[in-house]
Write a protein that holds these residues in place. Structure first.
Motif, PDB file in Angstrom:
ATOM      1  N   ASP A   2       0.728  -1.132  -0.065  1.00  0.00           N
ATOM      2  CA  ASP A   2      -0.020  -0.159  -0.023  1.00  0.00           C
ATOM      3  C   ASP A   2       1.089   1.207   0.017  1.00  0.00           C
ATOM      4  O   ASP A   2       0.376   2.225   0.498  1.00  0.00           O
ATOM      5  CB  ASP A   2      -1.135  -0.005   1.081  1.00  0.00           C
ATOM      6  N   TRP A   3       2.253   1.035  -0.301  1.00  0.00           N
ATOM      7  CA  TRP A   3       2.905   2.139  -0.490  1.00  0.00           C
ATOM      8  C   TRP A   3       2.708   3.333  -1.536  1.00  0.00           C
ATOM      9  O   TRP A   3       1.756   3.015  -2.520  1.00  0.00           O
ATOM     10  CB  TRP A   3       4.224   1.830  -1.228  1.00  0.00           C
ATOM     11  N   GLN A   4       2.422   4.828  -1.041  1.00  0.00           N
ATOM     12  CA  GLN A   4       1.747   5.666  -1.681  1.00  0.00           C
ATOM     13  C   GLN A   4       2.796   6.628  -2.437  1.00  0.00           C
ATOM     14  O   GLN A   4       3.815   6.889  -1.762  1.00  0.00           O
ATOM     15  CB  GLN A   4       0.727   6.467  -0.972  1.00  0.00           C
ATOM     16  N   HIS A   5       2.585   6.971  -3.645  1.00  0.00           N
ATOM     17  CA  HIS A   5       3.467   7.514  -4.545  1.00  0.00           C
ATOM     18  C   HIS A   5       3.083   8.840  -4.975  1.00  0.00           C
ATOM     19  O   HIS A   5       1.662   8.845  -5.202  1.00  0.00           O
ATOM     20  CB  HIS A   5       4.061   6.690  -5.878  1.00  0.00           C
ATOM     21  N   THR A   6       3.784  10.062  -4.878  1.00  0.00           N
ATOM     22  CA  THR A   6       3.217  11.284  -5.445  1.00  0.00           C
ATOM     23  C   THR A   6       4.503  12.362  -5.913  1.00  0.00           C
ATOM     24  O   THR A   6       5.486  11.872  -5.506  1.00  0.00           O
ATOM     25  CB  THR A   6       2.277  11.996  -4.366  1.00  0.00           C
ATOM     26  N   HIS A   7       4.102  12.982  -6.599  1.00  0.00           N
ATOM     27  CA  HIS A   7       4.937  13.828  -7.211  1.00  0.00           C
ATOM     28  C   HIS A   7       4.599  15.270  -6.523  1.00  0.00           C
ATOM     29  O   HIS A   7       3.559  15.695  -6.667  1.00  0.00           O
ATOM     30  CB  HIS A   7       5.363  14.230  -8.688  1.00  0.00           C
ATOM     31  N   ILE A   8       5.633  16.313  -5.994  1.00  0.00           N
ATOM     32  CA  ILE A   8       5.019  17.171  -4.977  1.00  0.00           C
ATOM     33  C   ILE A   8       5.591  18.663  -5.577  1.00  0.00           C
ATOM     34  O   ILE A   8       4.754  19.631  -5.116  1.00  0.00           O
ATOM     35  CB  ILE A   8       5.813  17.120  -3.682  1.00  0.00           C
ATOM     36  N   ILE A  58       8.996   7.152   5.011  1.00  0.00           N
ATOM     37  CA  ILE A  58       8.755   7.987   4.020  1.00  0.00           C
ATOM     38  C   ILE A  58      10.116   8.352   3.233  1.00  0.00           C
ATOM     39  O   ILE A  58      11.312   8.185   3.639  1.00  0.00           O
ATOM     40  CB  ILE A  58       8.742   9.513   4.654  1.00  0.00           C
ATOM     41  N   LEU A  59      10.224   8.341   1.921  1.00  0.00           N
ATOM     42  CA  LEU A  59      11.029   8.454   0.965  1.00  0.00           C
ATOM     43  C   LEU A  59      10.925   9.879   0.023  1.00  0.00           C
ATOM     44  O   LEU A  59       9.787   9.840  -0.587  1.00  0.00           O
ATOM     45  CB  LEU A  59      11.291   7.312  -0.013  1.00  0.00           C
ATOM     46  N   TYR A  60      11.742  10.686   0.130  1.00  0.00           N
ATOM     47  CA  TYR A  60      11.721  12.000  -0.450  1.00  0.00           C
ATOM     48  C   TYR A  60      13.007  12.442  -1.541  1.00  0.00           C
ATOM     49  O   TYR A  60      13.992  11.996  -0.825  1.00  0.00           O
ATOM     50  CB  TYR A  60      11.647  13.131   0.429  1.00  0.00           C
ATOM     51  N   TYR A  61      12.657  12.575  -2.679  1.00  0.00           N
ATOM     52  CA  TYR A  61      13.694  12.998  -3.396  1.00  0.00           C
ATOM     53  C   TYR A  61      13.787  14.474  -3.886  1.00  0.00           C
ATOM     54  O   TYR A  61      12.424  15.050  -3.796  1.00  0.00           O
ATOM     55  CB  TYR A  61      13.256  12.418  -4.882  1.00  0.00           C
ATOM     56  N   LYS A  62      14.743  15.099  -3.354  1.00  0.00           N
ATOM     57  CA  LYS A  62      14.875  16.535  -3.568  1.00  0.00           C
ATOM     58  C   LYS A  62      15.628  16.717  -5.064  1.00  0.00           C
ATOM     59  O   LYS A  62      16.910  16.253  -5.381  1.00  0.00           O
ATOM     60  CB  LYS A  62      15.917  17.108  -2.730  1.00  0.00           C
ATOM     61  N   ASN A  63      15.109  17.416  -5.780  1.00  0.00           N
ATOM     62  CA  ASN A  63      15.749  17.860  -7.099  1.00  0.00           C
ATOM     63  C   ASN A  63      16.061  19.130  -7.355  1.00  0.00           C
ATOM     64  O   ASN A  63      15.609  20.256  -6.549  1.00  0.00           O
ATOM     65  CB  ASN A  63      14.670  17.404  -8.238  1.00  0.00           C
ATOM     66  N   ASP A  64      16.953  19.520  -7.862  1.00  0.00           N
ATOM     67  CA  ASP A  64      17.664  20.938  -7.964  1.00  0.00           C
ATOM     68  C   ASP A  64      16.932  21.793  -9.190  1.00  0.00           C
ATOM     69  O   ASP A  64      17.627  21.351 -10.189  1.00  0.00           O
ATOM     70  CB  ASP A  64      19.377  20.779  -8.038  1.00  0.00           C
ATOM     71  N   SER A  79       9.272  20.504 -10.123  1.00  0.00           N
ATOM     72  CA  SER A  79      10.515  20.002 -10.408  1.00  0.00           C
ATOM     73  C   SER A  79      10.336  18.273 -10.361  1.00  0.00           C
ATOM     74  O   SER A  79      11.401  17.625 -10.531  1.00  0.00           O
ATOM     75  CB  SER A  79      11.656  20.248  -9.593  1.00  0.00           C
ATOM     76  N   ASP A  80       9.212  17.970 -10.216  1.00  0.00           N
ATOM     77  CA  ASP A  80       8.908  16.114 -10.355  1.00  0.00           C
ATOM     78  C   ASP A  80       9.718  15.924  -9.280  1.00  0.00           C
ATOM     79  O   ASP A  80      10.131  14.760  -9.256  1.00  0.00           O
ATOM     80  CB  ASP A  80       9.403  15.734 -11.774  1.00  0.00           C
ATOM     81  N   ALA A  81       9.709  16.364  -8.046  1.00  0.00           N
ATOM     82  CA  ALA A  81      10.343  15.780  -7.002  1.00  0.00           C
ATOM     83  C   ALA A  81       9.272  14.632  -6.201  1.00  0.00           C
ATOM     84  O   ALA A  81       8.201  14.771  -6.477  1.00  0.00           O
ATOM     85  CB  ALA A  81      10.521  16.691  -5.825  1.00  0.00           C
ATOM     86  N   TYR A  82       9.920  13.581  -5.898  1.00  0.00           N
ATOM     87  CA  TYR A  82       9.190  12.658  -5.475  1.00  0.00           C
ATOM     88  C   TYR A  82       8.963  12.251  -3.927  1.00  0.00           C
ATOM     89  O   TYR A  82       9.823  12.704  -3.156  1.00  0.00           O
ATOM     90  CB  TYR A  82      10.002  11.138  -5.782  1.00  0.00           C
ATOM     91  N   LEU A  83       7.671  11.991  -3.563  1.00  0.00           N
ATOM     92  CA  LEU A  83       7.400  11.567  -2.140  1.00  0.00           C
ATOM     93  C   LEU A  83       6.555  10.314  -1.981  1.00  0.00           C
ATOM     94  O   LEU A  83       5.564  10.234  -2.952  1.00  0.00           O
ATOM     95  CB  LEU A  83       6.579  12.774  -1.875  1.00  0.00           C
ATOM     96  N   GLY A  84       6.986   9.586  -1.389  1.00  0.00           N
ATOM     97  CA  GLY A  84       6.390   8.160  -1.250  1.00  0.00           C
ATOM     98  C   GLY A  84       6.538   7.809   0.381  1.00  0.00           C
ATOM     99  O   GLY A  84       7.311   8.358   1.020  1.00  0.00           O
TER     100      GLY A  84
END
Length: 190
Positions: free
Chosen positions: A129-135, A153-159, A138-143
């Motif tokens: 039931d992992w939930q994915h989203t782009h926040i 929680i896994l968060y991608y930071k894009n520059d 810059s299409d940063a990822y948050l799941g």
């Protein structure tokens, strides 16, 4: 060193606040998966500051900084550690946060995009039931995923200055009740 802590602490606050929606979804039945609560030998909601120090030292890790009596007061403490083995390699940016002396958050800074992608794949495979989203633009990822006691929680930071390329990822494990308590402590200390 304090700038690393300040950056990670700010990101941790933003990311965990942004994922509050994961926990509030009531239309789905309760998930059957349970989040691992023991990370790097320390257990969320149980390990004390002394136990955390002991576990880090047993793994030949280093405690770089312990920040106490900060703006949150002595009830919240943050430990910045390094050289701790996790997910196949030693980590140099590990943040452990305690509320009233008990571990409530463990966060890892991940600097490699391929490794972050492997984590994303493994976590979404482990937690059905992992939930994915782009926040953002810059299409940063948050799941993320929540069970009754914990959140991961896994968060991608894009520059955005570099065309939205990957900058780093932040993997966070949190005890939900203690994290809520930490937020209340922060609010009352203002």
């Amino acid at each position: 060193m304090r700038s690393i802590y300040a950056t990670l602490a700010a990101l941790l606050l933003i990311v965990t606040t942004a994922t509050a929606g994961f926990a509030q979804s009531k239309s789905k039945p309760k998930p059957k998966e349970v989040i691992t609560r023991t990370i790097i030998g320390c257990t969320l909601g149980e390990s004390t500051i002394d136990q955390i120090k002991e576990k880090i030292q047993k793994q030949n890790g280093k405690i770089d900084t312990i920040i106490a009596d900060g703006i949150e007061g002595s009830r919240l403490q943050v430990i910045h550690a390094s050289d701790i083995p996790f997910f196949g390699k030693n980590r140099n940016d590990v943040i452990l946060k305690t509320a009233d002396g008990v571990l409530c958050v463990v966060a890892f800074l991940i600097g490699d995009k391929d490794e972050a992608n492997r984590l994303k794949f493994n976590l979404s495979d482990k937690y059905k039931d992992w939930q994915h989203t782009h926040i953002d633009e810059s299409d940063a990822y948050l799941g993320g995923f929540n069970d009754d006691k914990s959140a991961v929680i896994l968060y991608y930071k894009n520059d955005s200055a570099y065309g939205g390329n990957f900058k780093f990822a932040l993997l966070i494990y949190a005890d939900r009740a203690l994290y809520k308590k930490a937020e209340e402590i922060e609010r009352t200390d203002l």
